[in-house]
Design a protein around this motif. Sequence first.
Motif, PDB file in Angstrom:
ATOM      1  N   ASP A   1       0.831  -1.205   0.000  1.00 17.64           N
ATOM      2  CA  ASP A   1       0.000   0.000   0.000  1.00 17.64           C
ATOM      3  C   ASP A   1       0.865   1.255   0.000  1.00 17.64           C
ATOM      4  O   ASP A   1       0.590   2.215  -0.724  1.00 17.64           O
ATOM      5  CB  ASP A   1      -0.936   0.014   1.210  1.00 17.64           C
ATOM      6  CG  ASP A   1      -2.071  -0.981   1.092  1.00 17.64           C
ATOM      7  OD1 ASP A   1      -2.342  -1.441  -0.043  1.00 17.64           O
ATOM      8  OD2 ASP A   1      -2.674  -1.300   2.137  1.00 17.64           O
ATOM      9  N   GLU A   2       1.929   1.239   0.811  1.00 17.22           N
ATOM     10  CA  GLU A   2       2.837   2.385   0.887  1.00 17.22           C
ATOM     11  C   GLU A   2       3.507   2.630  -0.469  1.00 17.22           C
ATOM     12  O   GLU A   2       3.583   3.762  -0.947  1.00 17.22           O
ATOM     13  CB  GLU A   2       3.898   2.113   1.954  1.00 17.22           C
ATOM     14  CG  GLU A   2       4.835   3.262   2.200  1.00 17.22           C
ATOM     15  CD  GLU A   2       5.833   2.909   3.296  1.00 17.22           C
ATOM     16  OE1 GLU A   2       7.015   3.263   3.114  1.00 17.22           O
ATOM     17  OE2 GLU A   2       5.436   2.286   4.305  1.00 17.22           O
ATOM     18  N   TYR A   3       3.960   1.576  -1.104  1.00 13.67           N
ATOM     19  CA  TYR A   3       4.610   1.706  -2.420  1.00 13.67           C
ATOM     20  C   TYR A   3       3.616   2.228  -3.464  1.00 13.67           C
ATOM     21  O   TYR A   3       3.951   3.103  -4.267  1.00 13.67           O
ATOM     22  CB  TYR A   3       5.187   0.369  -2.879  1.00 13.67           C
ATOM     23  CG  TYR A   3       5.602   0.416  -4.323  1.00 13.67           C
ATOM     24  CD1 TYR A   3       6.761   1.081  -4.704  1.00 13.67           C
ATOM     25  CD2 TYR A   3       4.812  -0.152  -5.317  1.00 13.67           C
ATOM     26  CE1 TYR A   3       7.130   1.170  -6.037  1.00 13.67           C
ATOM     27  CE2 TYR A   3       5.168  -0.071  -6.650  1.00 13.67           C
ATOM     28  CZ  TYR A   3       6.333   0.587  -7.006  1.00 13.67           C
ATOM     29  OH  TYR A   3       6.679   0.684  -8.328  1.00 13.67           O
ATOM     30  N   LEU A   4       2.396   1.696  -3.482  1.00 16.75           N
ATOM     31  CA  LEU A   4       1.409   2.137  -4.463  1.00 16.75           C
ATOM     32  C   LEU A   4       1.065   3.612  -4.279  1.00 16.75           C
ATOM     33  O   LEU A   4       0.911   4.351  -5.256  1.00 16.75           O
ATOM     34  CB  LEU A   4       0.144   1.267  -4.386  1.00 16.75           C
ATOM     35  CG  LEU A   4       0.323  -0.177  -4.849  1.00 16.75           C
ATOM     36  CD1 LEU A   4      -0.939  -0.983  -4.578  1.00 16.75           C
ATOM     37  CD2 LEU A   4       0.715  -0.250  -6.309  1.00 16.75           C
ATOM     38  N   GLU A   5       0.947   4.055  -3.030  1.00 19.34           N
ATOM     39  CA  GLU A   5       0.680   5.477  -2.779  1.00 19.34           C
ATOM     40  C   GLU A   5       1.853   6.319  -3.248  1.00 19.34           C
ATOM     41  O   GLU A   5       1.667   7.368  -3.872  1.00 19.34           O
ATOM     42  CB  GLU A   5       0.398   5.701  -1.289  1.00 19.34           C
ATOM     43  CG  GLU A   5       0.061   7.137  -0.946  1.00 19.34           C
ATOM     44  CD  GLU A   5      -1.115   7.685  -1.741  1.00 19.34           C
ATOM     45  OE1 GLU A   5      -1.090   8.890  -2.057  1.00 19.34           O
ATOM     46  OE2 GLU A   5      -2.052   6.933  -2.052  1.00 19.34           O
ATOM     47  N   TRP A   6       3.069   5.897  -2.956  1.00 17.11           N
ATOM     48  CA  TRP A   6       4.266   6.611  -3.427  1.00 17.11           C
ATOM     49  C   TRP A   6       4.264   6.694  -4.953  1.00 17.11           C
ATOM     50  O   TRP A   6       4.538   7.746  -5.529  1.00 17.11           O
ATOM     51  CB  TRP A   6       5.536   5.895  -2.941  1.00 17.11           C
ATOM     52  CG  TRP A   6       6.786   6.478  -3.504  1.00 17.11           C
ATOM     53  CD1 TRP A   6       7.483   7.545  -3.022  1.00 17.11           C
ATOM     54  CD2 TRP A   6       7.481   6.026  -4.668  1.00 17.11           C
ATOM     55  NE1 TRP A   6       8.568   7.795  -3.817  1.00 17.11           N
ATOM     56  CE2 TRP A   6       8.595   6.877  -4.845  1.00 17.11           C
ATOM     57  CE3 TRP A   6       7.273   5.008  -5.580  1.00 17.11           C
ATOM     58  CZ2 TRP A   6       9.485   6.723  -5.889  1.00 17.11           C
ATOM     59  CZ3 TRP A   6       8.164   4.863  -6.623  1.00 17.11           C
ATOM     60  CH2 TRP A   6       9.264   5.709  -6.773  1.00 17.11           C
ATOM     61  N   SER A   7       3.929   5.595  -5.609  1.00 16.75           N
ATOM     62  CA  SER A   7       3.895   5.557  -7.070  1.00 16.75           C
ATOM     63  C   SER A   7       2.856   6.536  -7.628  1.00 16.75           C
ATOM     64  O   SER A   7       3.107   7.243  -8.606  1.00 16.75           O
ATOM     65  CB  SER A   7       3.595   4.132  -7.533  1.00 16.75           C
ATOM     66  OG  SER A   7       3.556   4.060  -8.926  1.00 16.75           O
ATOM     67  N   ARG A   8       1.666   6.594  -6.988  1.00 17.47           N
ATOM     68  CA  ARG A   8       0.627   7.541  -7.415  1.00 17.47           C
ATOM     69  C   ARG A   8       1.136   8.979  -7.307  1.00 17.47           C
ATOM     70  O   ARG A   8       0.923   9.803  -8.192  1.00 17.47           O
ATOM     71  CB  ARG A   8      -0.630   7.384  -6.558  1.00 17.47           C
ATOM     72  CG  ARG A   8      -1.489   6.216  -6.917  1.00 17.47           C
ATOM     73  CD  ARG A   8      -2.815   6.283  -6.126  1.00 17.47           C
ATOM     74  NE  ARG A   8      -3.389   4.985  -5.919  1.00 17.47           N
ATOM     75  CZ  ARG A   8      -3.045   4.102  -4.985  1.00 17.47           C
ATOM     76  NH1 ARG A   8      -2.109   4.387  -4.114  1.00 17.47           N
ATOM     77  NH2 ARG A   8      -3.636   2.928  -4.896  1.00 17.47           N
ATOM     78  N   GLN A   9       1.800   9.273  -6.188  1.00 17.32           N
ATOM     79  CA  GLN A   9       2.321  10.623  -5.978  1.00 17.32           C
ATOM     80  C   GLN A   9       3.393  10.965  -7.016  1.00 17.32           C
ATOM     81  O   GLN A   9       3.443  12.081  -7.513  1.00 17.32           O
ATOM     82  CB  GLN A   9       2.888  10.773  -4.556  1.00 17.32           C
ATOM     83  CG  GLN A   9       1.848  10.659  -3.464  1.00 17.32           C
ATOM     84  CD  GLN A   9       0.706  11.646  -3.635  1.00 17.32           C
ATOM     85  OE1 GLN A   9       0.899  12.795  -4.005  1.00 17.32           O
ATOM     86  NE2 GLN A   9      -0.523  11.173  -3.387  1.00 17.32           N
ATOM     87  N   GLN A  10       4.228  10.003  -7.353  1.00 18.64           N
ATOM     88  CA  GLN A  10       5.265  10.238  -8.361  1.00 18.64           C
ATOM     89  C   GLN A  10       4.648  10.556  -9.720  1.00 18.64           C
ATOM     90  O   GLN A  10       5.138  11.410 -10.438  1.00 18.64           O
ATOM     91  CB  GLN A  10       6.189   9.021  -8.485  1.00 18.64           C
ATOM     92  CG  GLN A  10       7.031   8.761  -7.267  1.00 18.64           C
ATOM     93  CD  GLN A  10       7.955   9.920  -6.981  1.00 18.64           C
ATOM     94  OE1 GLN A  10       8.684  10.378  -7.840  1.00 18.64           O
ATOM     95  NE2 GLN A  10       7.903  10.421  -5.748  1.00 18.64           N
ATOM     96  N   ARG A  11       3.599   9.858 -10.062  1.00 23.22           N
ATOM     97  CA  ARG A  11       2.942  10.116 -11.353  1.00 23.22           C
ATOM     98  C   ARG A  11       2.325  11.510 -11.378  1.00 23.22           C
ATOM     99  O   ARG A  11       2.339  12.189 -12.394  1.00 23.22           O
ATOM    100  CB  ARG A  11       1.879   9.053 -11.635  1.00 23.22           C
ATOM    101  CG  ARG A  11       2.483   7.721 -12.044  1.00 23.22           C
ATOM    102  CD  ARG A  11       1.439   6.823 -12.672  1.00 23.22           C
ATOM    103  NE  ARG A  11       0.246   6.641 -11.859  1.00 23.22           N
ATOM    104  CZ  ARG A  11       0.057   5.649 -10.997  1.00 23.22           C
ATOM    105  NH1 ARG A  11       0.978   4.731 -10.844  1.00 23.22           N
ATOM    106  NH2 ARG A  11      -1.065   5.558 -10.312  1.00 23.22           N
ATOM    107  N   LYS A  12       1.787  11.947 -10.252  1.00 25.85           N
ATOM    108  CA  LYS A  12       1.185  13.287 -10.193  1.00 25.85           C
ATOM    109  C   LYS A  12       2.236  14.379 -10.360  1.00 25.85           C
ATOM    110  O   LYS A  12       1.994  15.368 -11.036  1.00 25.85           O
ATOM    111  CB  LYS A  12       0.460  13.493  -8.862  1.00 25.85           C
ATOM    112  CG  LYS A  12      -0.833  12.723  -8.747  1.00 25.85           C
ATOM    113  CD  LYS A  12      -1.473  12.987  -7.404  1.00 25.85           C
ATOM    114  CE  LYS A  12      -2.749  12.186  -7.250  1.00 25.85           C
ATOM    115  NZ  LYS A  12      -3.357  12.407  -5.926  1.00 25.85           N
ATOM    116  N   THR A  13       3.399  14.213  -9.763  1.00 26.64           N
ATOM    117  CA  THR A  13       4.419  15.254  -9.811  1.00 26.64           C
ATOM    118  C   THR A  13       5.199  15.256 -11.115  1.00 26.64           C
ATOM    119  O   THR A  13       5.708  16.296 -11.511  1.00 26.64           O
ATOM    120  CB  THR A  13       5.423  15.116  -8.650  1.00 26.64           C
ATOM    121  OG1 THR A  13       6.053  13.836  -8.719  1.00 26.64           O
ATOM    122  CG2 THR A  13       4.716  15.270  -7.305  1.00 26.64           C
TER     123      THR A  13
END
Length: 79
Positions: free
Chosen positions: A60-72
């Motif tokens: 879950d932590e990795y997926l959230e990090w990945s989502r944030q990376q795509r946004k930025t």
Amino acid sequence: MKALLRGVIRGKIIELTQESGLPEGQQVDVSLRVVPPRLPAGEGLRSSAGAWADDAAGLDEYLEWSRQQRKTSRPELNS
């Protein structure tokens, strides 16, 4: 006649899981293909998860990090 029947090897005997419909003593040619064992329900998906299989919180932590990376890293769309 050509048929695909499933069986189990027991020494020099192949025990069929269903009737062949052939008379007793009928000679046949046999071609063998190994049937891979079936995994218990859910194990295929679990094994494909790799290292995350036993770490749901980490996933879950990795997926959230990945989502944030795509946004930025994604440029803004012009309307």
